[in-house]
Design a protein around this motif. Sequence first.
Motif, PDB file in Angstrom:
ATOM      1  N   THR A   1       0.846  -1.207   0.000  1.00  0.00           N
ATOM      2  CA  THR A   1       0.000   0.000   0.000  1.00  0.00           C
ATOM      3  C   THR A   1       0.875   1.248   0.000  1.00  0.00           C
ATOM      4  O   THR A   1       0.560   2.247  -0.649  1.00  0.00           O
ATOM      5  N   LEU A   2       2.009   1.164   0.714  1.00  0.00           N
ATOM      6  CA  LEU A   2       2.957   2.291   0.705  1.00  0.00           C
ATOM      7  C   LEU A   2       3.444   2.552  -0.720  1.00  0.00           C
ATOM      8  O   LEU A   2       3.427   3.696  -1.193  1.00  0.00           O
TER       9      LEU A   2
ATOM     10  N   GLU B   1       2.248   6.004  -2.237  1.00  0.00           N
ATOM     11  CA  GLU B   1       3.379   6.934  -2.254  1.00  0.00           C
ATOM     12  C   GLU B   1       4.448   6.361  -3.178  1.00  0.00           C
ATOM     13  O   GLU B   1       5.457   5.805  -2.719  1.00  0.00           O
TER      14      GLU B   1
ATOM     15  N   SER C   1       8.221   6.299  -2.678  1.00  0.00           N
ATOM     16  CA  SER C   1       8.872   5.470  -1.657  1.00  0.00           C
ATOM     17  C   SER C   1       9.578   4.267  -2.284  1.00  0.00           C
ATOM     18  O   SER C   1      10.538   3.739  -1.728  1.00  0.00           O
TER      19      SER C   1
ATOM     20  N   TRP D   1       5.116   9.136   5.242  1.00  0.00           N
ATOM     21  CA  TRP D   1       4.420   8.508   4.108  1.00  0.00           C
ATOM     22  C   TRP D   1       3.668   7.259   4.547  1.00  0.00           C
ATOM     23  O   TRP D   1       2.753   6.805   3.867  1.00  0.00           O
ATOM     24  N   ILE D   2       4.067   6.677   5.654  1.00  0.00           N
ATOM     25  CA  ILE D   2       3.442   5.431   6.100  1.00  0.00           C
ATOM     26  C   ILE D   2       2.026   5.665   6.648  1.00  0.00           C
ATOM     27  O   ILE D   2       1.242   4.719   6.769  1.00  0.00           O
TER      28      ILE D   2
ATOM     29  N   PRO E   1      -1.012   4.634   4.196  1.00  0.00           N
ATOM     30  CA  PRO E   1      -1.186   3.176   4.182  1.00  0.00           C
ATOM     31  C   PRO E   1      -1.723   2.631   5.507  1.00  0.00           C
ATOM     32  O   PRO E   1      -2.559   1.726   5.505  1.00  0.00           O
TER      33      PRO E   1
END
Length: 151
Positions: A41-42, A46, A49, A115-116, A119
């Motif tokens: 999902t990350l 994003e 990443s 960014w996590i 998710p």
Amino acid sequence: MSFEEAALEVTGSEKIKEDLRLTWGILSNELEDTGVTLMLTLFKMEPGSKARFGRFGNIDSGMGRDKLRGHSITLMYALQNFMDSLDNTEKLRCVVDKFAVNHRIRKISASEFGWIMKPIREVLMERMGQFYDPSFVDAWGKLIGVVQASL
Ligand code: HEM
Ligand code: HEM
């Protein structure tokens, strides 16, 4: 906010700890699957990443898939360390700092670490289903905030 203040905000709040423990009870149930889902999902939410995890190579199959799997499992055990430290500010700071070092040496900034959160929100909504509450995301934001404050 300083690292100490960020840690104290988590360890000093019964509501935050309750939300973290409740959701962790569900997320850790399928530990490996949750970890892999979080990472995928990350990468989806994003895309920037993905380049940071160049060591994995192609994660769709073979060795890349195994690397993603190994990373996802250790990531979840890192979170388990945080959960085991919620009642002890000193201990939380020690384990958070240990994992912050792993990210500092890879030049992951506090905002990149954040960014996590999207998710995490996705996974919480999916796994908690009808029991989902927005306060869960706030609680996780505070925990992730401790890592960010130490980066
Ligand atoms: C780091 C596990 C034995 C040398 C680590 C880390 C873990 C670990 C989990 C942290 C990895 C990271 O996040 O960077 C183990 C286990 C061992 C073992 C399970 C056996 C039961 C050893 C031995 C040596 C060693 C025998 C040396 C002879 C190191 C070093 C680091 C390290 C130098 C980096 C420490 C740092 O600078 O943070 N190990 N280790 N390990 N280990 Fe081991
Ligand atoms: C490695 C935990 C979020 C980038 C690691 C490792 C752990 C970990 C346990 C393995 C330690 C090591 O090999 O040095 C976490 C946790 C996170 C998180 C608990 C949040 C819930 C992030 C985010 C990024 C990131 C958001 C990027 C923006 C990396 C990179 C590595 C790493 C590049 C090295 C991967 C490799 O080459 O093996 N992380 N991480 N992490 N993390 Fe994180």
